[in-house]
Design a protein around this motif. Structure first.
Motif, PDB file in Angstrom:
ATOM      1  N   MET A 245     -54.662   8.921  -9.464  1.00  0.00           N
ATOM      2  CA  MET A 245     -54.856   7.394  -9.838  1.00  0.00           C
ATOM      3  C   MET A 245     -53.964   6.416  -9.912  1.00  0.00           C
ATOM      4  N   THR A 246     -54.084   5.416  -9.489  1.00  0.00           N
ATOM      5  CA  THR A 246     -53.393   4.172  -9.405  1.00  0.00           C
ATOM      6  C   THR A 246     -53.312   3.604 -11.002  1.00  0.00           C
ATOM      7  N   GLN A 247     -52.420   2.749 -11.187  1.00  0.00           N
ATOM      8  CA  GLN A 247     -52.211   2.128 -12.655  1.00  0.00           C
ATOM      9  C   GLN A 247     -52.302   0.521 -12.345  1.00  0.00           C
ATOM     10  N   ILE A 248     -52.647  -0.135 -13.098  1.00  0.00           N
ATOM     11  CA  ILE A 248     -52.978  -1.590 -12.856  1.00  0.00           C
ATOM     12  C   ILE A 248     -51.463  -2.188 -13.300  1.00  0.00           C
ATOM     13  N   THR A 249     -51.196  -3.064 -12.137  1.00  0.00           N
ATOM     14  CA  THR A 249     -49.743  -3.867 -12.266  1.00  0.00           C
ATOM     15  C   THR A 249     -50.224  -5.155 -12.876  1.00  0.00           C
ATOM     16  N   TYR A 250     -49.251  -5.520 -13.590  1.00  0.00           N
ATOM     17  CA  TYR A 250     -49.342  -6.932 -14.482  1.00  0.00           C
ATOM     18  C   TYR A 250     -48.179  -7.669 -13.724  1.00  0.00           C
ATOM     19  N   LEU A 251     -48.706  -9.156 -13.280  1.00  0.00           N
ATOM     20  CA  LEU A 251     -47.637  -9.737 -12.974  1.00  0.00           C
ATOM     21  C   LEU A 251     -47.904 -11.236 -13.523  1.00  0.00           C
ATOM     22  N   LYS A 252     -46.832 -12.060 -13.708  1.00  0.00           N
ATOM     23  CA  LYS A 252     -46.883 -13.560 -14.211  1.00  0.00           C
ATOM     24  C   LYS A 252     -46.849 -14.344 -12.934  1.00  0.00           C
ATOM     25  N   GLY A 253     -48.214 -14.914 -12.675  1.00  0.00           N
ATOM     26  CA  GLY A 253     -48.073 -15.760 -11.271  1.00  0.00           C
ATOM     27  C   GLY A 253     -49.608 -16.126 -11.184  1.00  0.00           C
ATOM     28  N   ASP A 254     -49.927 -16.281  -9.912  1.00  0.00           N
ATOM     29  CA  ASP A 254     -51.164 -17.016  -9.484  1.00  0.00           C
ATOM     30  C   ASP A 254     -51.981 -16.127  -8.623  1.00  0.00           C
TER      31      ASP A 254
ATOM     32  N   ALA B  18     -72.835  -5.805 -15.729  1.00  0.00           N
ATOM     33  CA  ALA B  18     -72.750  -6.478 -14.446  1.00  0.00           C
ATOM     34  C   ALA B  18     -71.511  -6.568 -14.102  1.00  0.00           C
ATOM     35  N   LEU B  19     -70.508  -6.491 -14.545  1.00  0.00           N
ATOM     36  CA  LEU B  19     -69.020  -6.448 -14.164  1.00  0.00           C
ATOM     37  C   LEU B  19     -68.965  -5.381 -13.606  1.00  0.00           C
ATOM     38  N   SER B  20     -69.209  -4.300 -14.116  1.00  0.00           N
ATOM     39  CA  SER B  20     -69.077  -2.839 -13.826  1.00  0.00           C
ATOM     40  C   SER B  20     -69.748  -2.590 -12.408  1.00  0.00           C
ATOM     41  N   GLU B  21     -70.974  -3.189 -12.615  1.00  0.00           N
ATOM     42  CA  GLU B  21     -71.973  -3.075 -11.107  1.00  0.00           C
ATOM     43  C   GLU B  21     -71.004  -3.755 -10.045  1.00  0.00           C
ATOM     44  N   GLY B  22     -70.808  -4.813 -10.367  1.00  0.00           N
ATOM     45  CA  GLY B  22     -70.011  -5.773  -9.541  1.00  0.00           C
ATOM     46  C   GLY B  22     -68.650  -5.217  -8.907  1.00  0.00           C
ATOM     47  N   LEU B  23     -67.909  -4.612  -9.760  1.00  0.00           N
ATOM     48  CA  LEU B  23     -66.587  -3.789  -9.427  1.00  0.00           C
ATOM     49  C   LEU B  23     -66.802  -2.734  -8.751  1.00  0.00           C
ATOM     50  N   GLU B  24     -67.892  -1.924  -8.615  1.00  0.00           N
ATOM     51  CA  GLU B  24     -68.350  -0.936  -7.944  1.00  0.00           C
ATOM     52  C   GLU B  24     -68.491  -1.399  -6.506  1.00  0.00           C
ATOM     53  N   LYS B  25     -68.903  -2.483  -6.241  1.00  0.00           N
ATOM     54  CA  LYS B  25     -69.238  -3.271  -4.610  1.00  0.00           C
ATOM     55  C   LYS B  25     -67.933  -3.617  -4.269  1.00  0.00           C
ATOM     56  N   VAL B  26     -66.975  -4.107  -5.185  1.00  0.00           N
ATOM     57  CA  VAL B  26     -65.507  -4.577  -4.821  1.00  0.00           C
ATOM     58  C   VAL B  26     -64.892  -3.437  -4.335  1.00  0.00           C
ATOM     59  N   ALA B  27     -64.941  -2.294  -5.213  1.00  0.00           N
ATOM     60  CA  ALA B  27     -64.227  -0.958  -5.046  1.00  0.00           C
ATOM     61  C   ALA B  27     -64.704  -0.472  -3.436  1.00  0.00           C
ATOM     62  N   GLU B  28     -66.094  -0.577  -3.218  1.00  0.00           N
ATOM     63  CA  GLU B  28     -66.526   0.026  -1.724  1.00  0.00           C
ATOM     64  C   GLU B  28     -65.752  -1.176  -0.827  1.00  0.00           C
TER      65      GLU B  28
ATOM     66  N   THR C 102     -59.219   4.751 -10.269  1.00  0.00           N
ATOM     67  CA  THR C 102     -59.528   6.191 -10.095  1.00  0.00           C
ATOM     68  C   THR C 102     -59.727   6.564  -8.711  1.00  0.00           C
ATOM     69  N   LYS C 103     -60.093   5.341  -8.097  1.00  0.00           N
ATOM     70  CA  LYS C 103     -60.516   5.442  -6.613  1.00  0.00           C
ATOM     71  C   LYS C 103     -59.150   5.241  -5.657  1.00  0.00           C
ATOM     72  N   ASP C 104     -57.899   5.265  -6.364  1.00  0.00           N
ATOM     73  CA  ASP C 104     -56.539   4.945  -6.018  1.00  0.00           C
ATOM     74  C   ASP C 104     -56.542   3.549  -5.065  1.00  0.00           C
ATOM     75  N   ILE C 105     -57.196   2.525  -5.658  1.00  0.00           N
ATOM     76  CA  ILE C 105     -57.159   1.327  -5.252  1.00  0.00           C
ATOM     77  C   ILE C 105     -56.061   0.515  -5.916  1.00  0.00           C
ATOM     78  N   ALA C 106     -55.243  -0.184  -5.190  1.00  0.00           N
ATOM     79  CA  ALA C 106     -53.974  -0.838  -5.923  1.00  0.00           C
ATOM     80  C   ALA C 106     -54.729  -2.006  -6.653  1.00  0.00           C
ATOM     81  N   VAL C 107     -54.485  -2.112  -7.875  1.00  0.00           N
ATOM     82  CA  VAL C 107     -55.092  -3.502  -8.708  1.00  0.00           C
ATOM     83  C   VAL C 107     -53.938  -4.347  -9.356  1.00  0.00           C
TER      84      VAL C 107
END
Length: 158
Positions: free
Chosen positions: A1-10, A102-112, A148-153
């Protein structure tokens, strides 16, 4: 499982190599003009144009809560995900505009799409600006659906 990276920026200038998806939360009214979408429109014209057309033709497509429209802004490398995750644009008797389901449902599509393209995900604190969401509820959704899908966020604080 990857972790969320937080950055200052755009978030419209994603800091990663390879394919990338810039994801943001849209409303179900077809309104575009405040918040993060202004930064998107300054960077690219296509996401706004595509969103407005998607809304205008909604009787004949999937426009609605939980739907996602992927707009390619750099061929084969960069997409903007217009995710419909908020009902309306104002807080009212039914609470804030964000709809976590709706956010969760949409994020599933983004993950795919991210898995299909081998893409990383880049976003502001999605749903927590004008949509009125609570980051303590959104962050666990990102972790559950994407990390949990090892997608870099990468989350950007401007």
């Amino acid at each position: 499982m990857t972790q969320i990276t937080y950055l200052k920026g755009d978030a419209t200038v994603p800091q990663a190599a390879g394919a990338k998806i810039v994801c943001h939360c849209c409303n179900d009214l077809g309104a575009w003009g405040k918040g993060f979408v202004r930064a998107l429109s300054r960077r690219w014209q296509e996401p706004e144009r595509a969103y407005r057309k998607w809304h205008a033709e909604r009787a004949h497509n999937d426009f609605g809560l939980g739907a996602v429209q992927f707009v390619e802004v750099k061929p084969g490398e960069l997409w903007v995900a217009n995710l419909i995750g908020q009902r309306g644009i104002k807080t009212g008797s039914k609470g804030v505009p964000i709809r976590y389901d709706a956010l969760s449902e949409g994020l599933e599509k983004v993950a795919e799409k991210a898995l299909e393209r081998g893409a990383s995900i880049h976003l502001p604190r999605i749903g927590c600006g004008l949509a009125g969401g609570d980051w303590s509820r959104v962050e666990p959704l990102l972790q559950k659906v994407l990390c949990t899908k090892d997608i870099a966020v990468t989350v950007y604080d401007f």
